[in-house]
Motif scaffolding. Structure first.
Motif, PDB file in Angstrom:
ATOM      1  N   LEU B 145       0.830  -1.208   0.000  1.00 32.16           N
ATOM      2  CA  LEU B 145       0.000   0.000   0.000  1.00 32.16           C
ATOM      3  C   LEU B 145       0.863   1.256   0.000  1.00 32.16           C
ATOM      4  O   LEU B 145       0.561   2.233  -0.687  1.00 32.16           O
ATOM      5  CB  LEU B 145      -0.924  -0.002   1.224  1.00 32.16           C
ATOM      6  CG  LEU B 145      -2.005  -1.084   1.235  1.00 32.16           C
ATOM      7  CD1 LEU B 145      -2.660  -1.187   2.604  1.00 32.16           C
ATOM      8  CD2 LEU B 145      -3.060  -0.795   0.177  1.00 32.16           C
ATOM      9  N   LEU B 146       1.950   1.221   0.782  1.00 30.66           N
ATOM     10  CA  LEU B 146       2.845   2.389   0.836  1.00 30.66           C
ATOM     11  C   LEU B 146       3.563   2.599  -0.495  1.00 30.66           C
ATOM     12  O   LEU B 146       3.692   3.723  -0.977  1.00 30.66           O
ATOM     13  CB  LEU B 146       3.879   2.203   1.957  1.00 30.66           C
ATOM     14  CG  LEU B 146       3.379   2.367   3.395  1.00 30.66           C
ATOM     15  CD1 LEU B 146       4.436   1.903   4.391  1.00 30.66           C
ATOM     16  CD2 LEU B 146       2.989   3.803   3.689  1.00 30.66           C
ATOM     17  N   ASN B 149       1.464   4.159  -3.048  1.00 30.46           N
ATOM     18  CA  ASN B 149       0.943   5.457  -2.601  1.00 30.46           C
ATOM     19  C   ASN B 149      -0.545   5.405  -2.267  1.00 30.46           C
ATOM     20  O   ASN B 149      -1.209   6.443  -2.233  1.00 30.46           O
ATOM     21  CB  ASN B 149       1.206   6.552  -3.646  1.00 30.46           C
ATOM     22  CG  ASN B 149       1.811   7.787  -3.014  1.00 30.46           C
ATOM     23  OD1 ASN B 149       2.138   7.786  -1.833  1.00 30.46           O
ATOM     24  ND2 ASN B 149       1.967   8.844  -3.795  1.00 30.46           N
ATOM     25  N   ALA B 151      -1.442   4.259   0.589  1.00 28.87           N
ATOM     26  CA  ALA B 151      -1.402   4.641   1.998  1.00 28.87           C
ATOM     27  C   ALA B 151      -0.459   5.827   2.104  1.00 28.87           C
ATOM     28  O   ALA B 151       0.615   5.814   1.518  1.00 28.87           O
ATOM     29  CB  ALA B 151      -0.887   3.495   2.858  1.00 28.87           C
ATOM     30  N   SER B 152      -0.890   6.853   2.804  1.00 31.90           N
ATOM     31  CA  SER B 152      -0.073   8.056   2.915  1.00 31.90           C
ATOM     32  C   SER B 152       0.565   8.138   4.300  1.00 31.90           C
ATOM     33  O   SER B 152      -0.128   8.188   5.314  1.00 31.90           O
ATOM     34  CB  SER B 152      -0.938   9.296   2.672  1.00 31.90           C
ATOM     35  OG  SER B 152      -0.245  10.447   3.081  1.00 31.90           O
ATOM     36  N   LEU B 153       1.881   8.155   4.281  1.00 29.22           N
ATOM     37  CA  LEU B 153       2.634   8.229   5.535  1.00 29.22           C
ATOM     38  C   LEU B 153       2.356   9.551   6.256  1.00 29.22           C
ATOM     39  O   LEU B 153       2.203   9.589   7.473  1.00 29.22           O
ATOM     40  CB  LEU B 153       4.125   8.111   5.207  1.00 29.22           C
ATOM     41  CG  LEU B 153       5.059   7.575   6.279  1.00 29.22           C
ATOM     42  CD1 LEU B 153       4.605   6.236   6.797  1.00 29.22           C
ATOM     43  CD2 LEU B 153       6.478   7.446   5.710  1.00 29.22           C
ATOM     44  N   ARG B 154       2.270  10.628   5.488  1.00 26.67           N
ATOM     45  CA  ARG B 154       2.046  11.956   6.086  1.00 26.67           C
ATOM     46  C   ARG B 154       0.668  12.059   6.720  1.00 26.67           C
ATOM     47  O   ARG B 154       0.496  12.707   7.740  1.00 26.67           O
ATOM     48  CB  ARG B 154       2.198  13.044   5.019  1.00 26.67           C
ATOM     49  CG  ARG B 154       3.606  13.213   4.651  1.00 26.67           C
ATOM     50  CD  ARG B 154       3.848  14.323   3.682  1.00 26.67           C
ATOM     51  NE  ARG B 154       5.285  14.415   3.509  1.00 26.67           N
ATOM     52  CZ  ARG B 154       6.083  15.087   4.308  1.00 26.67           C
ATOM     53  NH1 ARG B 154       5.593  15.746   5.336  1.00 26.67           N
ATOM     54  NH2 ARG B 154       7.370  15.105   4.097  1.00 26.67           N
ATOM     55  N   ALA B 156      -0.932   9.442   7.865  1.00 33.53           N
ATOM     56  CA  ALA B 156      -0.985   8.461   8.959  1.00 33.53           C
ATOM     57  C   ALA B 156      -0.240   8.926  10.218  1.00 33.53           C
ATOM     58  O   ALA B 156      -0.662   8.614  11.328  1.00 33.53           O
ATOM     59  CB  ALA B 156      -0.398   7.135   8.482  1.00 33.53           C
ATOM     60  N   LEU B 157       0.862   9.664  10.046  1.00 32.81           N
ATOM     61  CA  LEU B 157       1.723   9.969  11.200  1.00 32.81           C
ATOM     62  C   LEU B 157       1.013  10.655  12.372  1.00 32.81           C
ATOM     63  O   LEU B 157       1.049  10.135  13.489  1.00 32.81           O
ATOM     64  CB  LEU B 157       2.931  10.800  10.750  1.00 32.81           C
ATOM     65  CG  LEU B 157       4.070  10.035  10.079  1.00 32.81           C
ATOM     66  CD1 LEU B 157       5.158  10.991   9.624  1.00 32.81           C
ATOM     67  CD2 LEU B 157       4.667   9.015  11.015  1.00 32.81           C
ATOM     68  N   PRO B 158       0.347  11.807  12.148  1.00 31.04           N
ATOM     69  CA  PRO B 158      -0.314  12.451  13.303  1.00 31.04           C
ATOM     70  C   PRO B 158      -1.475  11.613  13.843  1.00 31.04           C
ATOM     71  O   PRO B 158      -1.668  11.516  15.050  1.00 31.04           O
ATOM     72  CB  PRO B 158      -0.843  13.776  12.718  1.00 31.04           C
ATOM     73  CG  PRO B 158      -0.178  13.944  11.411  1.00 31.04           C
ATOM     74  CD  PRO B 158       0.198  12.594  10.918  1.00 31.04           C
ATOM     75  N   ALA B 160      -1.841   8.369  13.711  1.00 32.88           N
ATOM     76  CA  ALA B 160      -1.341   7.172  14.397  1.00 32.88           C
ATOM     77  C   ALA B 160      -0.835   7.494  15.790  1.00 32.88           C
ATOM     78  O   ALA B 160      -1.003   6.701  16.718  1.00 32.88           O
ATOM     79  CB  ALA B 160      -0.224   6.535  13.574  1.00 32.88           C
ATOM     80  N   GLY B 219       1.048  18.551   6.253  1.00 35.53           N
ATOM     81  CA  GLY B 219       1.270  18.090   4.875  1.00 35.53           C
ATOM     82  C   GLY B 219       0.335  16.967   4.477  1.00 35.53           C
ATOM     83  O   GLY B 219       0.726  16.030   3.775  1.00 35.53           O
ATOM     84  N   PHE B 286      -2.835   0.507   6.894  1.00 34.36           N
ATOM     85  CA  PHE B 286      -1.481   0.778   7.359  1.00 34.36           C
ATOM     86  C   PHE B 286      -1.486   1.264   8.812  1.00 34.36           C
ATOM     87  O   PHE B 286      -0.627   0.878   9.614  1.00 34.36           O
ATOM     88  CB  PHE B 286      -0.828   1.815   6.433  1.00 34.36           C
ATOM     89  CG  PHE B 286       0.451   2.388   6.973  1.00 34.36           C
ATOM     90  CD1 PHE B 286       1.570   1.590   7.145  1.00 34.36           C
ATOM     91  CD2 PHE B 286       0.536   3.725   7.334  1.00 34.36           C
ATOM     92  CE1 PHE B 286       2.741   2.121   7.667  1.00 34.36           C
ATOM     93  CE2 PHE B 286       1.697   4.257   7.847  1.00 34.36           C
ATOM     94  CZ  PHE B 286       2.805   3.448   8.025  1.00 34.36           C
TER      95      PHE B 286
END
Lengths: 138, 358
Positions: B145-146, B149, B151-154, B156-158, B160, B219, B286
């Protein structure tokens, strides 16, 4: 950077670490499970006793099997059932490794908000993993 | 659009309220019947204190064979051999994996209510295994998924960070509360999830007029190539603060019940924050690898993961998911989705009844 269709380099690195880490974790889990159920490694709790224990709470299970809380299981690592935790812990600990790598990537690109979030997440997960947080049980 | 968001949020809030409203009342009732709830006596070998947690691990060697577990009359002793339930669980989870993929839900949300309802394991172990199942599924799907693209890490970060911190609280709460209260709350939650699945209509590409300040700061935007249409889809989020606040609730519930949280992640990301459905589903999957990790550690440290049952569950569900993806092309997902909603209603009611009878 955000206008690219493809994933960012940091995201790709995270994905690769996650992929290989999960693979190692799954393989460890399957190997130790095989050693456990075939009796090659003697278990801490005999297999035939488990059906009388797993119907009761975790606190009672720990007491019945003398299973220590937290990381105490490391002392029993040679036992078949306890050895299974190697793979499980690799899977559960993988995100911490991925986040440390991510924090380093964000430091390189000087994205300090993201560095802060990544470090906070590492702290939260490390706190959970430490075994310090013990609930009252029931 | 507004109506859909409103309906989804009303349902999510009703689940939370039901859960929170049930707990104190039932806890009060529990106080009066505490003496009856003890149905087992564990007698360690002579010379061994009852609470193993206080013992150094090294001294516990070879004690297990002396473990004596006495069941009270009426509780009954399981006559099946040790391999029976793990084998049954493997096949059950295989079927569950197929159904979960075709119905578009995570394995955890089906695993916990069904296994706690139909298998002899205590809810503590079912929740521990449920989290491991959801975690393993997320770790297996996450890299793909990552890379694509989806799944978006940006994004997900806050999210998560909030959800994983709250999942720890939920896990500790779930392990501290009496089992019958957790079972009742689980029943209420499962019924709420069934209603949520029934009424929520996801939006494939929500329209976001203006990105809010929080979203810009984190972001929370991106683009991806949709292979089904060949379109390049740009996205950004709005109502970010409300979304982040809802992840507090989602985290607590994920940790408390070991359900995973895809059922709640997707509506909040998609309907509330305006993330395209594909990115919402991918990021949700994710996210489970992070949210469930924190809760899983708490359960793991408390001895709530029995490998003999957890590993067949993980393997069964993952194999089932692989087969489910292949069957997806020929199956009728709409029928299966309604079937799953029916199963959730049934298992939710069963969990409620089980909680009342404990």
């Amino acid at each position: 950077m955000y206008t690219q269709i493809s994933a960012s380099p940091a995201q790709m690195k995270y994905a690769n670490t996650m992929y290989y880490g999960a693979l190692i974790g799954f393989v460890c889990m399957l190997v130790t499970y095989f050693l456990y159920v075939t009796g090659i490694l003697a278990p801490q709790i005999p297999l035939e006793k488990l059906p009388t224990i797993w119907t009761h709470s975790a606190a009672e299970y720990r007491a019945a099997g003398n299973i220590p809380q937290g990381w105490g299981w490391l002392a029993l690592i040679t036992k078949g059932d306890i050895a299974n935790f190697i793979g499980i812990v690799i899977l559960a600990g993988l995100t911490i490794v991925c986040y440390l790598q991510l924090a380093l990537n964000f430091i390189k690109t000087k994205e300090w908000t993201m560095v802060g979030i990544a470090i906070l997440e590492v702290l939260v997960l490390s706190l959970a993993a430490s075994g310090v947080l013990v609930s009252g049980g029931h | 659009m507004f109506y859909t968001v409103k309906r989804g949020l009303v349902c999510l809030c009703s689940i939370v309220l039901l859960t929170l409203a049930c707990a104190p009342a039932i806890w009060a009732a529990e106080e009066g019947t505490a003496a009856q709830s003890q149905s087992m006596q564990v007698q360690p070998a002579a010379g061994q204190p009852a609470v193993a947690a206080a013992q150094p691990a090294a001294t516990t060697d070879a004690v297990a064979a002396d473990v004596v577990v006495e069941e009270t009359a009426g509780a009954g002793i399981d006559a099946h051999p040790w391999w029976f339930w793990p084998t049954a669980l493997l096949f059950f989870c295989f079927i569950l994996g197929i159904i979960a993929v075709m119905a578009g839900v995570g394995g955890g949300v089906l695993f916990v209510p069904l296994v706690s309802g139909f298998f002899p394991f205590h809810l503590d172990f079912v929740r521990g295994a449920g989290l491991m199942v959801a975690l393993a599924g997320a770790l297996a799907a996450g890299p793909g998924l990552l890379r694509r693209n989806f799944a978006s890490l940006r994004l997900a970060l806050p999210v998560a960070l909030i959800a994983s911190a709250c999942a720890i609280v939920g896990a500790m709460l779930g392990l501290a509360l009496p089992a019958n209260i957790v079972q009742l709350c689980l029943g209420g939650t499962i019924l709420g999830i069934a209603v949520l699945l029934l009424i929520s209509k996801n939006s494939v590409r929500p329209v976001v007029e203006k990105q809010d300040a929080l979203s810009i700061a984190f972001g929370m935007q991106g683009m991806f190539l949709d292979p089904s249409t060949g379109d390049v889809v740009e996205w950004k989020t709005h109502r970010t603060l409300a979304g982040l606040l809802l992840f507090i609730v989602i985290g607590v519930m994920a940790g408390m019940f070991g359900l995973g949280a895809g059922w709640a992640n997707v509506p909040v990301l998609n309907l509330l924050m305006g993330v395209p459905l594909k990115v919402g589903v991918g990021t949700s999957k994710f996210l489970l690898s992070i949210t469930d990790t924190s809760a899983a550690w708490v359960y793991l440290n408390q001895g709530c993961v029995i490998p003999l049952m957890a590993i067949p569950s993980i393997v069964g569900l993952m194999l089932g998911s692989v087969v489910g993806v292949r069957l997806l092309a020929v199956a009728k997902p709409k029928f299966i989705r309604y079937m799953v909603i029916g199963v959730l209603f049934f298992s939710g009611a069963k969990a409620l009844l089980k909680g009342l009878s404990m």
